[in-house]
Scaffold this motif. Structure first.
Motif, PDB file in Angstrom:
ATOM      1  N   ARG A 165      -5.201   2.906  -9.379  1.00 49.93           N
ATOM      2  CA  ARG A 165      -5.732   1.972  -8.441  1.00 49.93           C
ATOM      3  C   ARG A 165      -6.162   2.397  -7.106  1.00 49.93           C
ATOM      4  NH1 ARG A 165      -0.769  -0.379  -8.657  1.00 49.93           N
ATOM      5  NH2 ARG A 165       0.180  -0.352  -6.802  1.00 49.93           N
ATOM      6  N   TRP A 166      -5.339   3.667  -6.752  1.00 47.67           N
ATOM      7  CA  TRP A 166      -5.649   4.221  -5.446  1.00 47.67           C
ATOM      8  C   TRP A 166      -6.479   5.465  -5.552  1.00 47.67           C
ATOM      9  CZ3 TRP A 166      -0.043   4.009  -2.955  1.00 47.67           C
ATOM     10  CH2 TRP A 166       0.350   2.888  -2.726  1.00 47.67           C
ATOM     11  N   TYR A 167      -6.010   6.316  -6.736  1.00 40.79           N
ATOM     12  CA  TYR A 167      -6.504   7.579  -6.811  1.00 40.79           C
ATOM     13  C   TYR A 167      -8.124   7.700  -7.276  1.00 40.79           C
ATOM     14  CZ  TYR A 167      -7.577  12.245  -8.719  1.00 40.79           C
ATOM     15  OH  TYR A 167      -8.295  13.301  -8.785  1.00 40.79           O
ATOM     16  N   LEU A 168      -8.437   6.668  -8.090  1.00 38.60           N
ATOM     17  CA  LEU A 168      -9.875   6.466  -8.611  1.00 38.60           C
ATOM     18  C   LEU A 168     -10.761   6.234  -7.706  1.00 38.60           C
ATOM     19  CD1 LEU A 168      -9.528   5.249 -12.396  1.00 38.60           C
ATOM     20  CD2 LEU A 168     -10.082   7.605 -11.347  1.00 38.60           C
ATOM     21  N   PHE A 217      -1.313  10.648   4.318  1.00 41.56           N
ATOM     22  CA  PHE A 217      -2.651  10.039   4.087  1.00 41.56           C
ATOM     23  C   PHE A 217      -2.797   9.234   2.868  1.00 41.56           C
ATOM     24  CE2 PHE A 217      -3.263  13.414   7.075  1.00 41.56           C
ATOM     25  CZ  PHE A 217      -3.303  12.761   8.052  1.00 41.56           C
ATOM     26  N   GLY A 218      -2.038   9.538   1.531  1.00 46.85           N
ATOM     27  CA  GLY A 218      -2.322   8.851   0.397  1.00 46.85           C
ATOM     28  C   GLY A 218      -3.714   9.115  -0.153  1.00 46.85           C
ATOM     29  N   ALA A 239      -6.122  11.412   1.762  1.00 44.97           N
ATOM     30  CA  ALA A 239      -5.859  12.704   1.551  1.00 44.97           C
ATOM     31  C   ALA A 239      -6.778  13.076   0.414  1.00 44.97           C
ATOM     32  CB  ALA A 239      -4.644  12.989   1.334  1.00 44.97           C
ATOM     33  N   VAL A 240      -6.993  12.341  -0.535  1.00 48.63           N
ATOM     34  CA  VAL A 240      -7.641  12.568  -1.843  1.00 48.63           C
ATOM     35  C   VAL A 240      -9.264  12.607  -1.361  1.00 48.63           C
ATOM     36  CG1 VAL A 240      -8.330  11.831  -4.030  1.00 48.63           C
ATOM     37  CG2 VAL A 240      -6.022  11.939  -3.443  1.00 48.63           C
ATOM     38  N   THR A 241      -9.711  11.594  -0.970  1.00 50.34           N
ATOM     39  CA  THR A 241     -11.177  11.590  -0.282  1.00 50.34           C
ATOM     40  C   THR A 241     -11.466  12.985   0.655  1.00 50.34           C
ATOM     41  OG1 THR A 241     -11.108   9.161  -0.501  1.00 50.34           O
ATOM     42  CG2 THR A 241     -12.679  10.058   0.945  1.00 50.34           C
ATOM     43  N   ALA A 285      -0.047  20.475   0.556  1.00 54.05           N
ATOM     44  CA  ALA A 285      -0.849  19.295  -0.149  1.00 54.05           C
ATOM     45  C   ALA A 285       0.302  17.938  -0.319  1.00 54.05           C
ATOM     46  CB  ALA A 285      -1.082  19.756  -1.691  1.00 54.05           C
ATOM     47  N   GLU A 286       1.744  18.197  -0.498  1.00 56.18           N
ATOM     48  CA  GLU A 286       2.616  17.193  -0.555  1.00 56.18           C
ATOM     49  C   GLU A 286       2.597  16.414   0.737  1.00 56.18           C
ATOM     50  OE1 GLU A 286       6.145  18.664  -1.731  1.00 56.18           O
ATOM     51  OE2 GLU A 286       5.664  19.026  -3.906  1.00 56.18           O
ATOM     52  N   ARG A 287       2.520  17.016   1.910  1.00 55.00           N
ATOM     53  CA  ARG A 287       2.565  16.344   3.184  1.00 55.00           C
ATOM     54  C   ARG A 287       1.292  15.681   3.193  1.00 55.00           C
ATOM     55  NH1 ARG A 287       4.731  21.596   4.751  1.00 55.00           N
ATOM     56  NH2 ARG A 287       2.605  22.000   5.688  1.00 55.00           N
ATOM     57  N   LEU A 288       0.256  16.238   2.999  1.00 59.26           N
ATOM     58  CA  LEU A 288      -1.138  15.431   3.204  1.00 59.26           C
ATOM     59  C   LEU A 288      -0.995  14.035   2.212  1.00 59.26           C
ATOM     60  CD1 LEU A 288      -3.609  18.416   3.304  1.00 59.26           C
ATOM     61  CD2 LEU A 288      -3.083  16.633   5.178  1.00 59.26           C
TER      62      LEU A 288
END
Length: 170
Positions: free
Chosen positions: A90-93, A60-61, A64-66, A53-56
């Motif tokens: 601002r990136w996560y949401l 990919f930032g 990776a979440v999407t 998960a940390e590598r992803l």
């Protein structure tokens, strides 16, 4: 519950699934933001999963979440890791919203159809059994092909391990 969702019109099923995905992923993200000490204990117990998960996340930032919404088994670890590494909101949401929309659309269409086919198979319908078997065969094929693509090709050149020692150079 799945019967209830399957009986709803698409837009209602979509909204219910979207809301549940957002609550779950954001809850996991905020647990990660607030539980750094607990994370270290978790990581010790699940090192391989959290390292992936940390590598992803680092590679990919927000993507990776999407993309995590399309995975099974690592989704929670990615959202928890995003919180632990304090990915900016601002990136996560936006990534979580897009992923939740994709997941809700897939599940409200194909996912519920598979559940209905499964229920029909349980009730004795041959068509339901055929659909369930086709989905399972497709998933198994995808996993096998993916694993073969990831596995490194065997090298024809093996390093020779000579028993002779070379003389030291002065």
């Amino acid at each position: 519950m799945l019967d209830t969702l399957a009986a709803l019109p698409f837009w209602q099923a979509f909204l219910a699934l979207f809301a549940s995905a957002m609550v779950r992923s954001n809850g996991t993200y905020w647990v990660g933001r607030g539980a750094i000490a607990g994370w270290r204990r978790y990581r010790g117990a699940h090192g391989d999963l959290t390292a992936r998960a940390e590598r992803l996340i680092h590679r990919f930032g927000p993507f990776a979440v999407t993309l995590s919404y399309l995975t099974v088994g690592i989704q929670t670890a990615i959202h928890l890791t995003a919180g632990v590494v304090r990915m900016p909101l601002r990136w996560y949401l936006p990534a979580a919203v897009v992923g939740s929309v994709v997941w809700a659309v897939l599940y409200a269409t194909v996912g519920l159809a598979v559940v209905q086919a499964w229920l029909a198979a349980e009730a004795g319908s041959w068509w339901g059994a055929v659909v369930v078997l086709a989905v399972v065969a497709g998933i198994v094929t995808w996993v096998v092909v993916r694993r073969r693509a990831v596995r490194p090709a065997p090298s024809s050149e093996r390093p020779s391990h000579s028993t002779e020692r070379s003389a030291p150079l002065d």
